[in-house]
Design a protein around this motif. Structure first.
Motif, PDB file in Angstrom:
ATOM      1  N   ALA A  14      64.107  63.815  46.921  1.00  0.00           N
ATOM      2  CA  ALA A  14      63.872  62.408  46.598  1.00  0.00           C
ATOM      3  C   ALA A  14      63.620  61.663  47.888  1.00  0.00           C
ATOM      4  O   ALA A  14      64.319  61.878  48.891  1.00  0.00           O
ATOM      5  CB  ALA A  14      65.064  61.812  45.865  1.00  0.00           C
ATOM      6  N   GLU A  15      62.623  60.783  47.868  1.00  0.00           N
ATOM      7  CA  GLU A  15      62.185  60.126  49.099  1.00  0.00           C
ATOM      8  C   GLU A  15      61.901  58.657  48.812  1.00  0.00           C
ATOM      9  O   GLU A  15      61.166  58.330  47.883  1.00  0.00           O
ATOM     10  CB  GLU A  15      60.935  60.831  49.618  1.00  0.00           C
ATOM     11  N   LEU A  16      62.472  57.785  49.614  1.00  0.00           N
ATOM     12  CA  LEU A  16      62.294  56.349  49.453  1.00  0.00           C
ATOM     13  C   LEU A  16      61.219  55.823  50.381  1.00  0.00           C
ATOM     14  O   LEU A  16      61.224  56.114  51.583  1.00  0.00           O
ATOM     15  CB  LEU A  16      63.610  55.631  49.772  1.00  0.00           C
ATOM     16  N   THR A  18      60.072  52.344  51.897  1.00  0.00           N
ATOM     17  CA  THR A  18      60.681  51.021  52.027  1.00  0.00           C
ATOM     18  C   THR A  18      60.079  50.245  53.196  1.00  0.00           C
ATOM     19  O   THR A  18      59.688  50.847  54.203  1.00  0.00           O
ATOM     20  CB  THR A  18      62.204  51.153  52.215  1.00  0.00           C
ATOM     21  N   TYR A  28      72.272  52.433  51.948  1.00  0.00           N
ATOM     22  CA  TYR A  28      72.576  53.728  51.333  1.00  0.00           C
ATOM     23  C   TYR A  28      73.719  54.463  52.040  1.00  0.00           C
ATOM     24  O   TYR A  28      74.449  55.234  51.411  1.00  0.00           O
ATOM     25  CB  TYR A  28      71.308  54.584  51.254  1.00  0.00           C
ATOM     26  N   ALA A  58      68.119  63.497  51.096  1.00  0.00           N
ATOM     27  CA  ALA A  58      67.051  62.558  50.745  1.00  0.00           C
ATOM     28  C   ALA A  58      66.373  62.098  52.029  1.00  0.00           C
ATOM     29  O   ALA A  58      66.854  62.371  53.135  1.00  0.00           O
ATOM     30  CB  ALA A  58      67.610  61.348  49.986  1.00  0.00           C
ATOM     31  N   LEU A  60      64.297  58.596  53.878  1.00  0.00           N
ATOM     32  CA  LEU A  60      63.922  57.186  53.883  1.00  0.00           C
ATOM     33  C   LEU A  60      62.699  57.068  54.780  1.00  0.00           C
ATOM     34  O   LEU A  60      62.745  57.464  55.945  1.00  0.00           O
ATOM     35  CB  LEU A  60      65.062  56.324  54.422  1.00  0.00           C
ATOM     36  N   TRP A  72      61.498  54.810  44.981  1.00  0.00           N
ATOM     37  CA  TRP A  72      61.916  56.188  45.178  1.00  0.00           C
ATOM     38  C   TRP A  72      60.879  57.115  44.545  1.00  0.00           C
ATOM     39  O   TRP A  72      60.348  56.824  43.466  1.00  0.00           O
ATOM     40  CB  TRP A  72      63.274  56.433  44.523  1.00  0.00           C
ATOM     41  N   HIS A  73      60.599  58.236  45.216  1.00  0.00           N
ATOM     42  CA  HIS A  73      59.657  59.228  44.706  1.00  0.00           C
ATOM     43  C   HIS A  73      60.368  60.574  44.558  1.00  0.00           C
ATOM     44  O   HIS A  73      61.138  60.980  45.439  1.00  0.00           O
ATOM     45  CB  HIS A  73      58.460  59.367  45.654  1.00  0.00           C
ATOM     46  N   ALA A 243      63.779  48.804  45.448  1.00  0.00           N
ATOM     47  CA  ALA A 243      63.627  50.151  44.883  1.00  0.00           C
ATOM     48  C   ALA A 243      64.714  50.413  43.838  1.00  0.00           C
ATOM     49  O   ALA A 243      65.900  50.170  44.089  1.00  0.00           O
ATOM     50  CB  ALA A 243      63.706  51.202  45.986  1.00  0.00           C
ATOM     51  N   PHE A 245      66.954  52.912  41.295  1.00  0.00           N
ATOM     52  CA  PHE A 245      67.504  54.262  41.224  1.00  0.00           C
ATOM     53  C   PHE A 245      68.705  54.226  40.295  1.00  0.00           C
ATOM     54  O   PHE A 245      69.223  53.153  39.945  1.00  0.00           O
ATOM     55  CB  PHE A 245      67.918  54.755  42.621  1.00  0.00           C
TER      56      PHE A 245
END
Length: 254
Positions: A14-16, A18, A28, A58, A60, A72-73, A243, A245
């Motif tokens: 999972a990747e943010l 921002t 976070y 994860a 960022l 988030w992806h 974002a 989640f």
């Protein structure tokens, strides 16, 4: 979820994206207890890997273009990103970027399914994906929200070989017999401007406490804590940059 390591076809990362990496790191870290490690190279733009202990959980990342949404992806592991890219387009999806090598770490493509939800595919090189799942602070479930559940089910089962179980309004995704996520059919309760999207859920020890910490840190509770039938207690949150989640009680979906 019933996966404890990346497997082909399953969620692996999972990747943010921002606009404020420093603020995201603070938020976070306070919420999940992450240990952020920022790549010092100028070309990395501040890309940060979040860790729990020694495990990467994860990333960022900075926004790559002004029009990129703050979000988030979710990435799914594949054996061959180029082959999967062709399967995505053949099944009615769109390749938005790649496939392209990410140094020797792996090969990445960004795609959009036929209902408009964006996701990533990851062909591992030296980096397989998250080193921890389901523990507090790590990825524990992924959920697709879409207004076209039938088209989405046909797309993902065809491209990734998933099984789709359960029934509306909630479908469960599994790969190799292991549940890892679900699908929500978006109805009139969802604002029209909210597009189809993938929502990562991170495990926490206490959902109410996580919602309170997020609020004190400048975030917003979008869905108050609730117990899911035959599932865990969950909540949906939004970080200070916008974002979305989810959080769920640890081990609730295993």
């Amino acid at each position: 979820m019933k996966l404890d390591a990346p497997v082909t076809g399953g969620p692996c990362w999972a990747e943010l994206g921002t606009p404020d990496l420093a603020a995201a790191r603070r938020f976070y870290t306070r919420l999940f207890g992450w240990r952020p490690e920022t790549d010092p190279r100028r070309e990395a733009g501040g890309r940060t890997i979040a860790r729990l202990g020694d495990a990467a959980v994860a990333a960022l990342t900075p926004l790559h273009r002004p029009s990129q949404p703050v979000a988030w992806h979710v990435s799914f592991a594949v054996a061959d990103a180029d082959t999967t890219g062709r399967e995505v387009t053949a099944a009615g999806g769109v390749l938005l970027a790649g496939p392209a090598d990410v140094s020797d770490a792996g090969r990445l493509a960004v795609a959009e399914d036929p209902t408009g939800a964006v996701f990533q595919v990851w062909q591992a090189g030296t980096f397989p994906g998250a080193g921890l799942f389901n523990a507090p602070g790590s990825l524990g479930w992924v959920e697709l929200l879409t207004r076209g559940p039938e088209r989405a089910a046909a797309f993902y089962t065809g491209v990734f070989g998933w099984s789709a179980g359960g029934s509306r309004p909630y479908t469960r995704w599994s790969v190799g017999g292991a549940d890892f996520g679900g699908m929500v059919a978006m109805d009139e309760k969802f604002p029209h401007e909210v597009p189809a999207h993938w929502l990562p859920y991170f495990a926490v020890r206490d959902v109410e406490d996580a919602a309170a910490v997020a609020t004190r840190a400048g975030g917003t509770v979008l869905m108050e804590p609730v117990s899911v039938p035959d599932g865990p207690r969950i909540a949906v949150l939004r970080d200070p940059q916008g974002a979305m989640f989810g959080v769920h009680r640890a081990d609730g979906w295993t």
